[in-house]
Design an enzyme around this catalytic site. Structure first.
Site, mmCIF file in Angstrom:
data_model
loop_
_atom_site.group_PDB
_atom_site.id
_atom_site.type_symbol
_atom_site.label_atom_id
_atom_site.label_comp_id
_atom_site.label_asym_id
_atom_site.label_seq_id
_atom_site.Cartn_x
_atom_site.Cartn_y
_atom_site.Cartn_z
ATOM 1 N N THR A 210 -1.111 7.243 -3.238
ATOM 2 C CA THR A 210 -1.571 7.252 -1.751
ATOM 3 C C THR A 210 -1.658 5.612 -1.900
ATOM 4 O OG1 THR A 210 -4.161 7.228 -1.923
ATOM 5 C CG2 THR A 210 -2.723 8.698 -0.851
ATOM 6 N N ASN A 212 -4.260 2.672 -0.726
ATOM 7 C CA ASN A 212 -5.700 2.451 0.402
ATOM 8 C C ASN A 212 -5.726 1.431 0.745
ATOM 9 O OD1 ASN A 212 -7.438 5.232 -0.766
ATOM 10 N ND2 ASN A 212 -5.943 4.224 -2.311
ATOM 11 N N GLU A 257 -5.341 5.750 4.062
ATOM 12 C CA GLU A 257 -4.729 5.849 2.935
ATOM 13 C C GLU A 257 -3.764 6.461 3.496
ATOM 14 O OE1 GLU A 257 -6.449 8.912 -0.375
ATOM 15 O OE2 GLU A 257 -7.699 9.499 0.949
#
Length: 324
Positions: A210, A212, A257
């Protein structure tokens, strides 16, 4: 588009202008109609088209940061969206308490007539300026007769049987109805931020890396999982976004995210924007990491289907039910 921050930057360059003025948070369909009309009138009369807006937002100055709702767009976003409407110039005036105390005639004379050589003014149906918001359509029309400019007031834009407004859009986004906000904005709701280090659990524990995003005073949709478009270096990618606190891991701070599909580049420190298409589900605590992984895989499959539809493509026409 020329962007100026003070009226002095433009005094020697404009010898006749058609102006629209407002805060323009969201640059929604109502704002876009104002700007389109301003540009059309300017072209017809051989004038410079000018959008006048303010930074910081007047509400922040008059009410204080704590009492001000989050804004739909940052100043940088607002300028980009304004530029898409085609004005020659955008003047971003610093809003202060001293400016708020100006009588409408003083503001109009100093900034619009003397500063921008105003010939035509286009305003929204509910626009009012100056101390006590006394500068309404009637007063501005009287000033126009005295100072030599015309004033046109546009009717509101109606979508889904109600007036398009920043407040209505904000309410939709905060309730998670990002799809329903799109016809009002004329595009998908968009958030941008710098990619920063997170908890580093996405790839290692979940198998879904992911990005962020660091955010500051940004309006966010209701916590949950969303199908989104992620823009990285001018390229769009299908993605899934989570707004929330990651309850399965016991986190507490609200984060944003995104898992960008079919993407494996290192983008730490880059600016990424997310266009929110559809809310899939609420955030919830799972009994195990394995259960969370399985649900994320289901989310990704559903997200791919949604983002592959014609209506979910960036730039497709969202305004099918515009009434006016």
């Amino acid at each position: 588009m020329i962007v100026a921050r003070t009226i002095d930057e433009l005094r020697e360059t404009i010898n006749g202008s058609c102006v629209t003025i407002g805060n323009f948070d969201g640059v929604h369909m109502g704002h876009q109609r104002l700007m389109a009309r301003t540009c059309a009138k300017a072209r017809k009369r051989g004038l410079i088209s000018v959008v006048v807006t303010f930074d910081p937002h007047p509400m922040t100055v008059l009410m204080g940061q704590q009492k001000t709702p989050p804004f739909i767009t940052s100043t940088a976003q607002r300028l980009r969206f304004i530029e898409r409407q085609g004005p020659n110039v955008t003047l971003v005036l610093e809003f202060t308490r001293q400016m708020a105390a100006l009588e409408p005639v003083d503001f109009v004379r100093r900034y619009l007539v003397e500063g921008l050589a105003l010939r035509e003014l286009v305003i929204g149906y509910d626009y009012a300026m100056g101390k006590g918001r006394k500068g309404n359509f009637e007063l501005l029309s009287t000033l126009g007769q005295e100072l030599g400019f015309g004033v046109e007031r546009l009717d509101p834009v109606i979508v889904g049987g109600a007036v398009v407004s920043s407040t209505r859009i904000r309410d939709l986004i905060q309730s998670g109805n990002v799809w329903d906000a799109r016809p009002l904005l004329g595009r998908f709701f968009e958030v941008e931020g710098e990619v920063v280090d997170g908890m580093k659990r996405g790839a290692s524990k979940l198998g879904f890396p992911t990005a962020n995003l660091r955010l500051s005073g940004t309006l966010l949709p209701k916590p949950g999982v969303y199908a989104v478009w992620a823009e990285v270096d001018g390229e769009l990618y299908q993605a899934m976004a989570n707004v929330g606190v990651n309850p399965t891991f016991g986190d507490t701070g609200l984060t944003l995210e995104a898992h960008i599909l079919d993407f494996d580049r290192n983008i730490y420190g880059r600016q990424v924007s997310l266009q929110f298409v559809q809310r899939l589900r609420s955030e919830r605590k799972f009994e195990s990491i394995e259960a969370l992984k399985a649900r994320i895989a289901d989310d990704v499959r559903l997200g791919r289907v949604i983002l592959s539809t014609a209506d979910a493509q960036p730039g497709s026409d969202p305004s099918g039910d515009e009434d006016k």
